[in-house]
Design an enzyme around this catalytic site. Structure first.
Site, short mmCIF file in Angstrom:
data_model
loop_
_atom_site.label_atom_id
_atom_site.label_comp_id
_atom_site.label_asym_id
_atom_site.label_seq_id
_atom_site.Cartn_x
_atom_site.Cartn_y
_atom_site.Cartn_z
CE LYS A 1 -3.95 -2.14 2.06
NZ LYS A 1 -5.42 -1.94 2.95
CG ASP B 1 -7.52 0.29 3.11
OD1 ASP B 1 -9.18 0.04 2.18
OD2 ASP B 1 -7.01 0.90 3.02
#
Ligand code: NAP
Length: 505
Positions: A301, A337
């Site tokens: 990420k 997210d």
């Protein structure tokens, strides 16, 4: 079954003739042809052709007969002369008979009809560098179809399979090419669109004839192989590991519901830069497909950022990307997210001015801290590692304490962002003692498997409103879906798919 020319071949790997007969009938509703693996049958007379004729009588689908040598994955030892005589004779009435290239010479002694032959070659350990040489060698042997099966040790091995399929298509040779193993799944799903004569599927768990074989049901209903063409928009999850991810189930179910020409695949790969060079960057990629986007997960990420052309504000603010959109050849990074974590919470409580305790501050924890601060919450962070405190204070300006000090905090909302309690990790444990949850209003666990972790069970017993990590999983995926397709995601359906996947793990 077919909407396009893709063919799904159900492998019949039963041990008795009666069970094989039943499986052949079952295959008719999910496959386009069958492969009967005679080497799996323990009550079969390999010298009696009539038994085979009788077995095929009830099949409404074209049939491939295979009696594999043990050296190429066969289940039982059958004398080579006996099995090759049977296969040669079966070319007179079965649609196809599959024989290993290594036994071709020997087969010729029994005068097969080569127009019904599939000549195959398997490598169970890897994908050799000289696939073209193997192709040259086996396509020299007269047959209706040639077949090359390797093992993908990583997703990049599948590139060699796609190149081979391109070559066969240009030469107008029917070829079955695929890579076994979980990393080879993309060859099984996209293979027919690249010209593979067929792709194999099982009739249920435990019925696989090769590693990584999906079920016919998955190929038809999840990946919608009959719908995939070279114009299909490809999306997928990039990470390591991704084999048990719920994302393919969620996204593919949603694409099917909205009848979108998209498919979502697992891309298990540890070398991020190589993946971007070989699969993603339009100017360097080695596969000619229409890539629309990626989910990015552990451990990529943060490292993915330098490989992108642009970042949205949330990705910039959190320093993490979980979503890539490919548009006009440019790669744009997003972070769903943050909203994905906040939406389930905002459904049960306002956040502005609320006192929130965040336990753990890894990738997901940082997304939660960012989201809470953005919404005006007061945030305290509790970690096991005090060394990270100054880094978090610098990034977010938050107070950081030890997990033990949570009990004396006045937070009304407690969020676990550590993996503690996760299935296969520390199921049954909680990041905090039950007493630390007494008197709180909301408890939220980012762990989604099991659905109710020990942390949530304790919180429920203490009277808190509880939220499972499944809600974030679905919410962040729904936002990705919207970014890729510009369509409203069918959230309840995605949640159902995620629940089924979690329950099956
Ligand atoms: P990560 O980057 O590895 O961070 C894990 C955090 O937990 C770190 O702060 C780590 O502390 C802490 N931690 C780990 N083990 C601990 C222990 N035994 N005691 C105390 N603290 C501990 O992982 P992540 O990506 O943030 O993921 C964390 C969890 O969230 C995972 O279970 C993941 O499945 C879940 N998650 C769920 C979703 C969803 O959609 N529901 C999305 C993302 C993540 P140190 O820094 O000291 O190592």
């Amino acid at each position: 079954m077919s909407e396009n020319s893709a063919r799904i071949c159900a492998v019949i790997t039963e041990e008795t003739i009666d069970a094989a007969r039943a499986a052949i009938k079952q295959a008719a509703s999910v496959a386009d042809l069958i492969e009967v693996r005679l080497d799996y049958l323990t009550d079969f007379d390999f010298t009696d052709l009539n038994v085979l004729r009788d077995l095929l009588k009830d099949s409404s689908l074209p049939a491939i007969i295979t009696c594999r040598a043990v050296s190429e994955g066969g289940r039982q030892e059958v004398d080579d002369d006996v099995r090759l005589r049977l296969l040669a004779a079966a070319t007179r009435f079965a649609d196809y008979c599959d024989v290993e290239a290594a036994h071709y010479e020997q087969l010729l002694r029994f005068s097969p009809d080569s127009s019904r032959l599939i000549v195959s070659c398997h490598d169970f350990s890897g994908t050799p560098a000289d696939l073209d040489a193997i192709y040259d060698r086996i396509t020299f042997l007269p047959a209706a179809v040639h077949k090359i099966v390797t093992r993908a040790n990583n997703v990049a091995d599948s590139l060699a399979i796609f190149k081979l399929l391109e070559r066969a298509r240009a030469e107008q040779r029917p070829l079955i090419a695929l890579a076994m193993g979980e990393a080879g799944l993309i060859t099984r799903v996209l293979g027919p669109a690249f010209g593979s004569f067929l792709t194999y599927g099982t009739l249920g768990r435990g019925k696989e004839s090769a590693p990584g074989q999906p079920s016919c049901d998955e190929l038809v209903n999840i990946y919608r192989v009959h719908r995939i063409s070279r114009a299909t928009s490809i999306t997928g999850i990039l990470g390591s590991p991704v084999a048990h991810s719920a994302s393919p189930a969620m996204h593919n179910r949603a694409f099917a519901e909205l009848d979108l020409d998209f498919v979502y695949l697992p891309f298990e790969f540890a070398d991020l830069a190589a993946f971007f060079r070989r699969f993603v960057r339009p100017e360097t990629r080695e596969i000619d497909f229409h890539l629309s986007g990626l989910s990015v997960t552990i451990p990529h990420k943060r490292d993915v950022i330098p490989l992108l052309d642009e970042l949205d504000e949330t990705a910039r603010g959190t320093g993490a990307v979980n979503t890539v959109v490919v548009t006009d050849g440019r790669l744009i990074g997003y972070n769903t997210d943050v909203r994905g974590a906040m939406e389930p919470l905002e459904k049960v409580t306002p956040l502005a001015g609320e006192s929130c305790a965040v336990i753990g501050a890894g990738g997901a924890g940082r997304a939660v801290i960012h989201g809470l601060l953005e919404r005006g919450a007061r945030v305290q962070v509790f970690t096991r590692n005090a060394d990270k405190a100054s880094e978090l204070t610098d990034s977010f300006g938050v107070n950081v304490s030890t997990i033990e000090s949570l009990e004396s905090s006045n937070a009304q909302i407690v969020i676990n962002t550590t993996p503690i309690g996760m299935r296969g990790h520390s199921e049954g444990s909680s990041a905090v003692p039950r007493a630390s949850l007494r008197g709180r209003r909301v408890a939220y666990d980012l762990v989604y498997n099991p659905l109710e972790t020990r942390f949530l069970a304790d919180a429920r017993e203490e009277g808190c409103i509880t939220i499972s990590g499944l809600e974030m999983l679905v919410a962040q995926a729904a936002l990705q879906f919207e970014l890729w397709t510009n369509s409203k995601p069918p959230i309840d359906l995605m949640r159902g798919a995620a629940l089924e996947k979690v329950a099956s793990c």
